[in-house]
Enzyme design. Sequence first.
Site, short mmCIF file in Angstrom:
data_model
loop_
_atom_site.label_atom_id
_atom_site.label_comp_id
_atom_site.label_asym_id
_atom_site.label_seq_id
_atom_site.Cartn_x
_atom_site.Cartn_y
_atom_site.Cartn_z
CB CYS A 31 -0.91 0.01 1.23
SG CYS A 31 -1.91 -1.48 1.42
NE ARG A 56 4.05 1.98 -1.74
CZ ARG A 56 5.23 1.40 -1.59
NH1 ARG A 56 6.19 1.63 -2.46
NH2 ARG A 56 5.45 0.59 -0.58
CD1 TRP A 104 -2.65 -4.21 -4.98
CD2 TRP A 104 -2.12 -5.75 -3.45
NE1 TRP A 104 -2.50 -5.42 -5.62
CE2 TRP A 104 -2.19 -6.37 -4.72
CE3 TRP A 104 -1.81 -6.53 -2.34
CZ2 TRP A 104 -1.94 -7.73 -4.89
CZ3 TRP A 104 -1.57 -7.88 -2.51
CH2 TRP A 104 -1.64 -8.46 -3.79
CG ASN A 128 3.03 -0.87 2.87
OD1 ASN A 128 2.44 -1.84 2.42
ND2 ASN A 128 4.28 -0.57 2.54
N GLY A 129 1.61 -3.10 4.99
CA GLY A 129 2.23 -4.31 5.52
C GLY A 129 1.20 -5.33 5.94
CD GLU A 508 10.68 -9.47 -18.11
OE1 GLU A 508 10.21 -8.33 -17.98
OE2 GLU A 508 10.65 -10.33 -17.20
CE LYS A 512 7.86 -6.42 -17.93
NZ LYS A 512 7.85 -7.43 -16.90
CD GLU A 515 4.14 -7.98 -15.44
OE1 GLU A 515 4.10 -8.15 -14.20
OE2 GLU A 515 5.18 -7.63 -16.02
CG HIS A 531 10.71 -33.83 -24.22
ND1 HIS A 531 11.14 -35.14 -24.15
CD2 HIS A 531 11.65 -33.16 -24.94
CE1 HIS A 531 12.30 -35.25 -24.78
NE2 HIS A 531 12.63 -34.06 -25.27
CE LYS A 630 7.91 -0.79 -10.51
NZ LYS A 630 8.05 -1.33 -11.88
#
Length: 635
Positions: A31, A56, A104, A128-129, A508, A512, A515, A531, A630
């Site tokens: 957050c 955030r 968040w 935050n946490g 990568e 991208k 997400e 396989h 983030k």
Amino acid sequence: MIHKVHKRYFLCSHANWNAQVDVQEWRNNMCGIVGYVGRRDCADVLINALTKLEYRGYDSAGIAVFENNAIRVEKSKGRLQNLVDKMKIDGKPQGHVGIGHTRWATHGEPSDINSHPHGNKRVTIVHNGIIENYKQIKDFLIKEGYSFVSETDTETVAKLLDYYYNGNPIETIARVIAEIKGSYALGIMFRDYPDAIFAVRKECPLIAGVGEGENFIASDVPAILQYTRNYYLLEQNEIAIVKEDSIKICDIHGMEINKELQTADWDEDAAEKGGYEHFMLKEIHEQPTAVRTTITPRIVNGMPDFASDGIDINKLSSYRQIFIVACGTAMHAGMVGKYVIEKMARVSVTVDIASEFRYRDPLITDKDLVIVISQSGETADTLAVLKLAKEMKAATLAVVNVKGSSIAREADHVIYTHAGPEISVASTKAYMVQVAVMYLIAFALSRETGHITDAQCAEFTEKLKNIPAVIEEAIGLKDRCQFAASKLLNAESLLYIGRGLDYALSMEGSLKLKEISYIHSESYAAGELKHGTISLITEGMPVIAVATQKSIVEKTISNIKEVKARGAMVILVCGKDIEVEDNVADIIIRLPEADEVLMPMVAAVPLQLIAYYTAVLKGCDVDKPRNLAKSVTVE
């Protein structure tokens, strides 16, 4: 007394504690919190600061302001704009001291009630946490007569502060942080102190901003750049008392601590979109500059040189093996590092996901080097790996973007990347500079171990110096990438394939796309298709293939033909001089010329652009993808 409850329940063994925790609570969270004391309209300052922190978390937003000798709270589910619209109806809180939050969600669904700030008439907080032992605290407080209105862990901290409040905020905060377990950055208001806000942190980042006739707290520097570039970094369990004309930082015993004033080396404009539609697109365009800024100070007389970072490359080359540990995009940068270091320097490198590494009892010793990579320098799992490595006496090296971050402070050595602020949740330029650092390390190690000559090292280094111009040229492929993206809109699933460095890059590219566009995507080593994975290929299914390594390109082309023969729609990203038959791919994106060892830095650009334009064409929120934040500052 709660102290007895604390002894009985909160100081249980780690194993017993794990048995009590609801596993659903162990979710990633981040957050943003802010605070202001000054002469400006506090609500306006808080809202402006929160706009810089909404990346955030954007499940809810809220502010608390001292108004008419009371703490007035306004909060709303959803984006920050919802709060702004609500205050147009309710009226904006009037005052000069306050705190704010963008959430968040972890504990409790996104809702008005679960939104921060939380508290009562005496104490109000933003957080935050994650508070790991909040259930035990909550049960105790309920027995003591407290009632709860939200599902959050944060409300328990607010009520615990109220329970302990004796008129002395520092003593109260110290007692509370001795009881709570987990990670936190807290902004706190006490009704009895209408001229001050208080702040404390553990694990989660927090700064105290220093202005002229005004002062701030914030989770991140961009929140306050409109007002000041000067700030203090709060260390673990340091308590800040922030007033209009002073910031006092003390320990839990109330003893004042002298702090070094920090100055942000980038301005407010660097945290804005600069005319681009999205931060992600702006940050893609910033990659040439970011790479140049990162590598230039570390090239001396045409050779890689880490002396300015306090790193002895001779010592670096003496370790038995190297472990590169990171999460997500940073881990993919580490994969590129593994390929290049092993190929050029012939040093054994193991790359691991931080959340797996720390729990598998890794075989590391004082003869090993652990390199951790993190954009924010606050990634919880990566920080835990760093601490574990130090406990096991291994040497540690951090590659981070944020100066003074937790990982930077913990590591034996630090290489700071110079990406500047990266606002978009989907990382682009941070990944690119991390890869650039990996190349510099690889070149320096190769020279030190005698696997390349001084002349060869100088040649590779010169090519790396020129790579920003090649990246710029690759950005010019955006029209072709947008066309390729238009072919992905109706896809339910797709594959990325490649070999060697191309496989590392494919991982990568796949991340991208998934997400920010929410299309299911997986990356596979091209040689593994037969396989099992090739059974997933259906008519029209997109496959994005990367082929830049000449020594294995024929094998990759063979794999592409296999998926094409089974009906796949193939988008091929390859070097300009790679020979490809006309019927191998439906769309070919030809990359500008570069040494093949450096091609991951070039080929990354069209993969970023394909992901970006796919998300844009689908109408997705590119900079703020759902369910993501983030940086992940708790486990």
